[in-house]
Each structure stands twice: as C-alpha cells, then as structure tokens.
Design a protein around this motif. Structure first.
Motif, PDB file in Angstrom:
ATOM      1  N   THR A 111       0.841  -1.189   0.000  1.00 28.80           N
ATOM      2  CA  THR A 111       0.000   0.000   0.000  1.00 28.80           C
ATOM      3  C   THR A 111       0.880   1.244   0.000  1.00 28.80           C
ATOM      4  N   VAL A 112       0.285   2.358  -0.412  1.00 22.72           N
ATOM      5  CA  VAL A 112       0.945   3.658  -0.327  1.00 22.72           C
ATOM      6  C   VAL A 112       0.018   4.580   0.448  1.00 22.72           C
ATOM      7  N   TYR A 113       0.574   5.306   1.402  1.00 28.21           N
ATOM      8  CA  TYR A 113      -0.151   6.353   2.115  1.00 28.21           C
ATOM      9  C   TYR A 113       0.222   7.680   1.462  1.00 28.21           C
ATOM     10  N   PHE A 114      -0.778   8.347   0.902  1.00 34.10           N
ATOM     11  CA  PHE A 114      -0.534   9.650   0.279  1.00 34.10           C
ATOM     12  C   PHE A 114      -0.985  10.731   1.252  1.00 34.10           C
ATOM     13  N   LEU A 115      -0.043  11.528   1.735  1.00 32.11           N
ATOM     14  CA  LEU A 115      -0.322  12.543   2.748  1.00 32.11           C
ATOM     15  C   LEU A 115      -0.905  13.789   2.095  1.00 32.11           C
ATOM     16  N   GLY A 116      -2.147  14.084   2.433  1.00 29.23           N
ATOM     17  CA  GLY A 116      -2.818  15.236   1.851  1.00 29.23           C
ATOM     18  C   GLY A 116      -2.347  16.555   2.440  1.00 29.23           C
ATOM     19  N   SER A 117      -2.710  17.635   1.768  1.00 30.40           N
ATOM     20  CA  SER A 117      -2.354  18.987   2.201  1.00 30.40           C
ATOM     21  C   SER A 117      -3.487  19.922   1.805  1.00 30.40           C
ATOM     22  N   GLU A 142      -1.748   0.780 -11.368  1.00 32.16           N
ATOM     23  CA  GLU A 142      -1.129  -0.020 -12.432  1.00 32.16           C
ATOM     24  C   GLU A 142      -0.044  -0.946 -11.897  1.00 32.16           C
ATOM     25  N   GLN A 143       0.514  -0.588 -10.731  1.00 34.46           N
ATOM     26  CA  GLN A 143       1.519  -1.441 -10.097  1.00 34.46           C
ATOM     27  C   GLN A 143       0.907  -2.371  -9.046  1.00 34.46           C
ATOM     28  N   ASP A 144      -0.427  -2.379  -8.996  1.00 31.36           N
ATOM     29  CA  ASP A 144      -1.148  -3.198  -8.023  1.00 31.36           C
ATOM     30  C   ASP A 144      -0.768  -2.815  -6.596  1.00 31.36           C
ATOM     31  N   ILE A 145      -0.629  -1.505  -6.369  1.00 34.48           N
ATOM     32  CA  ILE A 145      -0.353  -0.971  -5.038  1.00 34.48           C
ATOM     33  C   ILE A 145      -1.612  -0.258  -4.551  1.00 34.48           C
ATOM     34  N   GLN A 146      -2.133  -0.666  -3.407  1.00 33.45           N
ATOM     35  CA  GLN A 146      -3.362  -0.088  -2.875  1.00 33.45           C
ATOM     36  C   GLN A 146      -3.100   1.348  -2.421  1.00 33.45           C
ATOM     37  N   PHE A 147      -3.992   2.269  -2.820  1.00 41.87           N
ATOM     38  CA  PHE A 147      -3.805   3.697  -2.580  1.00 41.87           C
ATOM     39  C   PHE A 147      -4.702   4.160  -1.435  1.00 41.87           C
TER      40      PHE A 147
END
Length: 268
Positions: A111-117, A142-147
């Motif tokens: 997974t990737v944690y995308f830090l908002g602003s 596309e890389q099968d990484i959960q967002f």
C-alpha cells in the motif's frame, strides 16, 4: 515556546518577559517561516487587520495596548538541522528520541499512504488538482499498489470523497498526527508519498526502510496571488536534501528543476 507566528502571538509575546523564545516544528511552516525570519520579511507577508499605518490603526493599537511588532529573535526546535546553515538561526535539533524509542520493525503491506495537504485552493482551476491526483492514483493502481489518501486535518473532505468513489481508492482522516498513528498499527505501508507534506521527512527518520516520494506541483497551474514560488522552492529543496525521491513533471521553478534532474528520475 510558540507555534507558527500570528499577530496574537506577537501581542502576547511582546507583553511577557522571557529569557528564550523557541518556535516548535510546524511542518512546511517551519521551513519557509525560518527564511522569512532570517531575511526579516515576515512582516511584509503576514499582514494583520490593523497592519496598515493609518491614523485609525495607530489609534486603535494605542487604545487597546496592542503591540504587533514581529519578533525576529527566535530559536527553532526542528528536525530540519540544515536550517542552521541556511538561515544562521539558532537550532535545537529535534531527534524524535521519544518516538524512535517506540518504533520497531513491522510487516509492510503493498500500500501507499498519500499525505494530503490544504492545496486545493492554490489551483486557478480545481480540475487541475483532480488531474494530478488521478494520474498519481492510476500510477499506483497499475503497479497493483493499494492507494490510501490521508486527509490533512484541515483539508476539505468533499472533493476527495467524490474522487475516491470515482477512482476506487480509500481515504481517512486520522485523529492523531501520522507519526503517532503508525506507532499504533500492526503493519506499515510500503511507501509514503505527498505533494508538499513534510511528514515524509519526519516519517523517514522513524521508518527509514520505507519508500518516500514527492510529486511536485507546476507553478503555472497555481494561483499567482498566493506567491508560492519561494515557499515551494524551500520545501522541494528540503525534500531533496533529505533524499526524498521525486516523481512526475518537474516544477516550473528553474532552480528546482535543475537540482532534481541531477539526482532523481522522473516516475511519470
């Protein structure tokens, strides 16, 4: 000890007798405020209701005993030790010792944690923000990484909720800061990413084995009335100094593009 500057902070500080004044870390605020303090330009950008030197403002300030002079003698308590060289301001280096004593190795999920602003209001056209986020979400999908989109504590949820439904990703607003939240989880994401959140630098101190990425914004897409050129330059420069990898199109600030081309590969 104080947080970010405001006219009320100045008012109280000017009425107190103190030996030392220490500004605590406030993410990106620390980076660009430090340079404004060093260059003594803070008072020109952080105006208050009665900032103009009119007869009315002078009279009101005297009537209520308001002293809004800006305080330029300050010590920074910060993780960004490079500010000591960049600004010559005194630094107390924050090593995150307490949190580091609490961290330990955990399994990672794909997974990737995308830090908002709070940047949606910066765009001249909000659809541009949507285009940025769509491109990023699809890149990871596309890389099968959960967002996972991590909402900033003051960020509007509505638009993110619409995009999450459209693009099929998850979002959350944590009760605590991200550094504390990850202490309480059983697993970690494999990657932390952001547009401008300096959480990527603090988390890298605590969890150095994760991947850390920033997606720069193009100045030409942003409202010029916010005067973001210098602020973004300082933030991106700091990311590069901390070896946060760059993804996407380089920003239209020439000096940033020149530096990032030397040490980073573009992912998108």
């Amino acid at each position: 000890m104080i947080g970010d500057y405001s006219h009320l902070i100045n008012y109280y500080m000017n009425r107190l007798h103190y030996r030392d004044l220490i500004m605590l870390d406030d993410g990106t605020g620390t980076v660009y405020r430090a340079h404004q303090i060093q260059n003594r330009t803070l008072h020109t950008t952080h105006k208050t209701r009665f900032h103009a030197k009119s007869i009315l403002s002078i009279w009101l300030n005297r009537l209520f005993g308001i002293d809004e002079r800006y305080l330029y003698k300050v010590t920074l308590f910060t993780i960004y030790k490079e500010l000591a060289q960049d600004t010559q301001l005194p630094i107390i280096y924050n090593r995150y010792r307490f949190l580091q004593n609490k961290t330990f190795t955990k399994p990672q999920r794909r997974t990737v944690y995308f830090l908002g602003s709070r940047i949606q209001e910066w765009f001249t056209d909000r659809t541009k923000f949507s285009e940025y986020l769509k491109s990023i979400v699809r890149y990871y999908q596309e890389q099968d990484i959960q967002f996972f989109y991590i909402l900033h504590r003051k960020e509007e949820e509505g638009h993110i909720a619409e995009m999450a439904k459209q693009l099929e990703f998850e979002y959350v607003r944590f009760e605590n800061i991200i550094e504390v939240e990850l202490l309480q989880t059983d697993t970690l994401p494999m990657e932390i990413a952001t547009f401008v959140s300096t959480g990527v630098t603090t988390l890298k101190t605590l969890y150095p084995n994760l991947i850390y990425t920033f997606f720069p914004l193009d100045i030409s897409d942003l409202d010029p009335s916010f005067n973001l050129d210098e602020r973004l330059f300082k933030v991106y420069e700091m990311f590069i100094q901390h070896d946060i990898r760059q993804a996407g199109i380089p920003p239209s600030v020439k000096t940033i593009a020149e530096k990032t081309k030397k040490s980073n590969k573009y992912l998108l």
